[in-house]
Write a protein that holds these residues in place. Sequence first.
Motif, PDB file in Angstrom:
ATOM      1  N   ASN A   3      37.221  36.544  49.513  1.00  0.00           N
ATOM      2  CA  ASN A   3      37.794  37.621  48.715  1.00  0.00           C
ATOM      3  C   ASN A   3      36.857  38.033  47.581  1.00  0.00           C
ATOM      4  N   GLN A   5      36.357  40.157  43.817  1.00  0.00           N
ATOM      5  CA  GLN A   5      37.141  40.525  42.650  1.00  0.00           C
ATOM      6  C   GLN A   5      37.056  42.010  42.340  1.00  0.00           C
ATOM      7  N   LYS A 104      39.860  42.472  50.180  1.00  0.00           N
ATOM      8  CA  LYS A 104      40.977  42.012  49.350  1.00  0.00           C
ATOM      9  C   LYS A 104      40.589  41.916  47.864  1.00  0.00           C
ATOM     10  N   PRO A 105      40.149  43.025  47.288  1.00  0.00           N
ATOM     11  CA  PRO A 105      39.707  42.995  45.890  1.00  0.00           C
ATOM     12  C   PRO A 105      40.858  42.973  44.905  1.00  0.00           C
ATOM     13  N   GLU A 106      40.579  42.465  43.708  1.00  0.00           N
ATOM     14  CA  GLU A 106      41.526  42.584  42.609  1.00  0.00           C
ATOM     15  C   GLU A 106      41.451  43.977  41.995  1.00  0.00           C
ATOM     16  N   ALA A 107      40.262  44.568  42.073  1.00  0.00           N
ATOM     17  CA  ALA A 107      40.062  45.874  41.444  1.00  0.00           C
ATOM     18  C   ALA A 107      38.894  46.583  42.115  1.00  0.00           C
ATOM     19  N   TYR A 130      38.069  43.787  31.984  1.00  0.00           N
ATOM     20  CA  TYR A 130      39.132  43.556  32.970  1.00  0.00           C
ATOM     21  C   TYR A 130      39.389  42.061  33.163  1.00  0.00           C
ATOM     22  N   LYS A 134      43.600  41.140  32.547  1.00  0.00           N
ATOM     23  CA  LYS A 134      43.968  41.454  33.921  1.00  0.00           C
ATOM     24  C   LYS A 134      45.345  42.090  34.053  1.00  0.00           C
ATOM     25  N   SER A 154      42.686  48.590  38.724  1.00  0.00           N
ATOM     26  CA  SER A 154      43.192  47.334  39.261  1.00  0.00           C
ATOM     27  C   SER A 154      43.999  47.590  40.527  1.00  0.00           C
ATOM     28  N   HIS A 155      44.341  46.516  41.209  1.00  0.00           N
ATOM     29  CA  HIS A 155      45.116  46.626  42.447  1.00  0.00           C
ATOM     30  C   HIS A 155      46.456  47.321  42.222  1.00  0.00           C
ATOM     31  N   LYS A 156      46.932  47.328  40.972  1.00  0.00           N
ATOM     32  CA  LYS A 156      48.197  47.979  40.667  1.00  0.00           C
ATOM     33  C   LYS A 156      48.131  49.495  40.829  1.00  0.00           C
TER      34      LYS A 156
END
Length: 214
Positions: A3, A5, A104-107, A130, A134, A154-156
């Motif tokens: 994965n 980031q 599958k990144p966080e951002a 970041y 986070k 971000s993933h959000k």
Amino acid sequence: MKNKQVIGIYLAAGKSSRMGCNKLKLPLDNYNETLGSIAFKVALHSSLDHLIVVTNEEDSLGWSSPTFLSAPYRSKWTHLRCKSSAEGQSGSIKCGLHKALELKPEAIMIMLADQPFITVEMINSIIDEYMNQKSAYFIASSYQNTIRPPILCSHKMFRLLMHLEGDKGARYILRKKEWREKGIVLHFENPIPFLDVDTIEDYLYANNIKGTLE
């Protein structure tokens, strides 16, 4: 695959309509590189875990430096030919994001290929912010109180980015107060990194700017 980031999405599918030629191929003499290669190299030297270079379907990356095809660079980036690049910036962002999701990144960080003066320090400062915050939906750079790329999302925010249409990018979302309040804006005093080379006048100005790639 491990994965990642933060994945960079390097938008290089523009039509260069105001320039009248493929601006990414234009040389910047003080850098001994083409316009499109400069921020590309900066991204590869930064803390980004991987870079996805989004182009139109016909682009063979003739504007990029041959050194990017060799170690240590080649494993750090992926070329993505985007079928929907003609839709505008939103099409390129969604193509890049679809590809980035495989890691599958966080951002992700959205970068423009025609901003040759973005620095490693700028990219890393956004990533560091970041990593320390986070809970933020985004970390954006700003000059004179105006948000400008590069922008870390971000993933959000991934679902919102997938609903962009036309020639709109992440800034379109962040103009809305309810979303802007969910992130962090880093203010920069130097205008040069934000120079977006769109016209002959921009190019002539850029070709007189001295600096380093790292």
